[in-house]
Design an enzyme around this catalytic site. Structure first.
Site, PDB file in Angstrom:
ATOM      1  N   GLU A 158       0.949   4.155   4.022  1.00  0.00           N
ATOM      2  CA  GLU A 158       1.327   5.286   4.415  1.00  0.00           C
ATOM      3  C   GLU A 158       2.516   5.260   5.502  1.00  0.00           C
ATOM      4  O   GLU A 158       2.579   6.000   6.390  1.00  0.00           O
ATOM      5  CB  GLU A 158       0.076   6.271   5.145  1.00  0.00           C
ATOM      6  CG  GLU A 158      -0.267   7.193   4.086  1.00  0.00           C
ATOM      7  CD  GLU A 158      -1.245   8.119   4.622  1.00  0.00           C
ATOM      8  OE1 GLU A 158      -1.126   8.775   5.799  1.00  0.00           O
ATOM      9  OE2 GLU A 158      -2.486   8.164   3.824  1.00  0.00           O
TER      10      GLU A 158
ATOM     11  N   ASP B 213      -5.612   0.069   2.175  1.00  0.00           N
ATOM     12  CA  ASP B 213      -6.412   1.147   2.154  1.00  0.00           C
ATOM     13  C   ASP B 213      -7.094   1.580   0.726  1.00  0.00           C
ATOM     14  O   ASP B 213      -6.249   1.858   0.049  1.00  0.00           O
ATOM     15  CB  ASP B 213      -5.790   2.330   2.834  1.00  0.00           C
ATOM     16  CG  ASP B 213      -6.533   3.710   2.687  1.00  0.00           C
ATOM     17  OD1 ASP B 213      -7.674   3.719   2.437  1.00  0.00           O
ATOM     18  OD2 ASP B 213      -5.944   4.852   2.947  1.00  0.00           O
TER      19      ASP B 213
ATOM     20  N   ASP C 201      -0.986   6.409   8.691  1.00  0.00           N
ATOM     21  CA  ASP C 201      -0.872   7.818   8.765  1.00  0.00           C
ATOM     22  C   ASP C 201       0.412   8.138   9.219  1.00  0.00           C
ATOM     23  O   ASP C 201       0.682   9.292   9.975  1.00  0.00           O
ATOM     24  CB  ASP C 201      -2.072   8.565   9.767  1.00  0.00           C
ATOM     25  CG  ASP C 201      -2.227  10.072   9.364  1.00  0.00           C
ATOM     26  OD1 ASP C 201      -1.866  10.271   8.170  1.00  0.00           O
ATOM     27  OD2 ASP C 201      -2.805  10.628  10.294  1.00  0.00           O
TER      28      ASP C 201
END
Length: 389
Positions: free
Chosen positions: A181, A291, A151
Site C-alpha cells: 500500500e 499482506d 496504509d
C-alpha cells in the site's frame, strides 16, 4: 402479451444484476481508496466502471500533494530541527533486546550510514571484547526483514507516519523491507530519507508494493512483476532475485485481494504465489512476505502449504504475542464499529534444497507505539523477523 411480459422480466433481471455488480464495485473502490460510496460512484461512472482506471484517476487527483506541506516545512526549517517520530518513552523489542530512542535521536533520522564492519584484530587477552565481537559477527550473519502494509491510502498524518516508518527502519536496520500500500509520494519520501536502501517497486502509479534492499548487505540480480489476470484491485506479485552473504534468495511480496467477498480471487492469487515459490531454483531460498488478507480456511482450500514451504509464524511456535497483525482492538487508526483481530500479514519460506539452509530465528510485531501525532504508523502492525543463514 406473453412475450412482452417475458421480455420485461428479462430486462428487470439484467438491470438488477447490473445494479448489484456496480454496488459491489463501489464497495470495493471505497474500501481500497478510503472514500465513501458517493465518491466511488462518481469516479467509476466517469471511467466507464473500469476499476483500474477509476482508482488511478482518484490517486492522481488526491495523492500528489500529500507530502507538499512536509517538504515545505523541512525547507523552511534551516536550523535542521525536525519534528519527532516515535515518542521518546517508547520502546521496541528486537531479537529479545529492548531498545529505546531518545527524543534528540528521533528528531533526525539518519539511514545513510553503512553498517560498520567488525574488527578482526582483537587482542586474544581481551576475552570479554572477543566475546562481544563473536556475538556481533553471529548477528551480522543473520538475515533481518520487516514486512509492513503502511496504509499509504490513508492520508491523515501520512507524512508523520512515513517519518515513523523511517524511525523503525533506523531502529531495526533490516536487510530487506517488504512494503504494501505504497503510493508515489510515499515512496519518494522514503527514497529521500532512506538512501542506504535500493528500491524495487511493483508499480509507479496508483498504489503498489515495494521491496527495499540494504545496499551494503544485499545485492539485486534482477526483478520481475507477475500479474494477477483477474484482479480488480491492481494487485500483483513482486519478485526480486538477490544474493545475501553469498546465498541466492528469491524475495517476494504481494498485497492479495482485500475484503471477505473476494475470497475466490484471493485464493487464485495465493496459488500463483505458491506456484512461483515452488518453481524457484533449488539452490535458492524463497521468502514471501506481505499482506495476504488470508483466512486460515482459505489456505486449507487451496490444498495447504506446498511441500517444502512453511509459515514462519507457525514454524516459530505460533507465539500469541505476534499472531494478530490487523487488530482493531489495539490499533485505533481505523474507526470501525466492530472488533477484528486477524493474521493478515504473513511470511512464508521455502529453504534451498542444496547448499546452506536459511531457517527462521525470531519474530516480533513492530509499530505498536503511538507517534507524536496520536496515531500509529499504520493500521497494520509490521512484522520484524530474523533468519539464521
Amino acid at each position: 402479451m406473453f412475450n412482452t411480459v417475458m421480455s420485461g422480466n428479462h430486462n428487470d433481471q439484467q438491470m438488477s444484476a447490473l445494479e448489484e455488480t456496480r454496488t459491489s464495485l463501489c464497495d470495493q473502490f471505497a474500501s481500497i481508496s478510503g472514500s465513501d460510496s458517493a465518491v466511488a460512484q462518481c469516479y467509476l461512472a466517469e471511467n466507464e466502471w473500469d476499476m483500474e482506471r477509476a482508482l488511478n484517476s482518484f490517486f492522481e487527483a488526491h495523492m500528489d500533494s500529500v507530502f507538499d506541506v512536509e517538504d515545505a516545512k523541512e525547507t523552511k526549517d534551516v536550523s535542521g530541527n525536525k519534528r519527532k517520530g516515535v515518542n521518546s518513552s517508547d520502546t521496541a523489542e528486537a531479537s529479545g533486546t529492548k531498545k529505546k530512542f531518545k527524543t534528540d535521536q528521533m528528531d533526525c533520522i539518519d539511514l545513510t550510514a553503512e553498517e560498520p564492519t567488525c574488527s578482526s584484530s582483537v587482542n586474544p587477552q581481551e576475552s570479554q571484547a572477543k566475546s562481544v565481537v563473536t556475538e556481533s559477527n553471529a548477528e551480522d550473519s543473520k538475515l533481518s526483514i520487516i514486512s509492513w502494509n503502511v496504509d499509504g491510502l490513508d492520508t491523515l498524518s501520512l507524512a508523520e507516519r512515513a517519518r515513523g516508518l523511517c524511525s523503525y527502519l533506523a531502529l531495526y536496520t533490516p536487510d530487506v523491507v517488504f512494503l504494501q500500500e505504497l503510493i508515489p509520494s510515499y515512496i519518494q519520501y522514503l527514497k529521500k530519507h532512506a538512501v542506504s536502501y535500493l528500491f524495487v517497486e511493483g508499480n509507479d502509479d496508483g498504489y503498489f508494493t515495494g521491496i527495499m534492499l540494504k545496499k551494503s548487505r544485499v545485492k539485486l540480480l534482477e526483478s520481475e512483476i507477475i500479474c494477477y489476470p483477474t484482479t480488480q484491485m491492481l494487485r500483483n506479485l513482486l519478485v526480486a532475485q538477490v544474493t545475501f552473504s553469498g546465498q541466492k534468495l528469491y524475495l517476494m511480496t504481494s498485497h492479495l485481494e482485500s475484503c471477505k467477498n473476494q475470497s475466490e480471487e484471493r485464493m487464485k492469487q495465493l496459488r500463483v504465489a505458491f506456484q512461483t515459490m515452488k518453481e524457484a531454483p533449488e539452490d535458492a531460498t524463497v521468502i514471501f512476505a506481505g499482506d495476504t488478507n488470508l483466512r486460515d480456511t482459505e489456505v486449507v482450500k487451496v490444498g495447504g502449504l506446498p511441500p517444502g514451504v512453511c509459515d514462519v509464524w507457525e514454524q516459530l511456535g505460533k507465539q500469541e504475542h505476534c499472531r494478530y497483525t490487523w487488530d482493531t482492538k489495539a490499533n485505533s487508526n481505523k474507526t470501525v464499529p466492530y472488533i477484528s483481530r486477524c493474521r493478515f500479514d504473513r511470511i512464508f519460506i521455502r529453504s534451498a534444497k542444496t547448499g546452506s539452509r536459511v531457517t527462521p530465528d525470531h519474530m516480533v510485531l513492530v509499530g505498536m507505539e503511538k507517534l507524536d501525532c496520536g496515531r500509529y504508523t499504520s493500521d497494520h502492525w509490521g512484522i520484524y523477523c530474523t533468519f539464521k543463514t
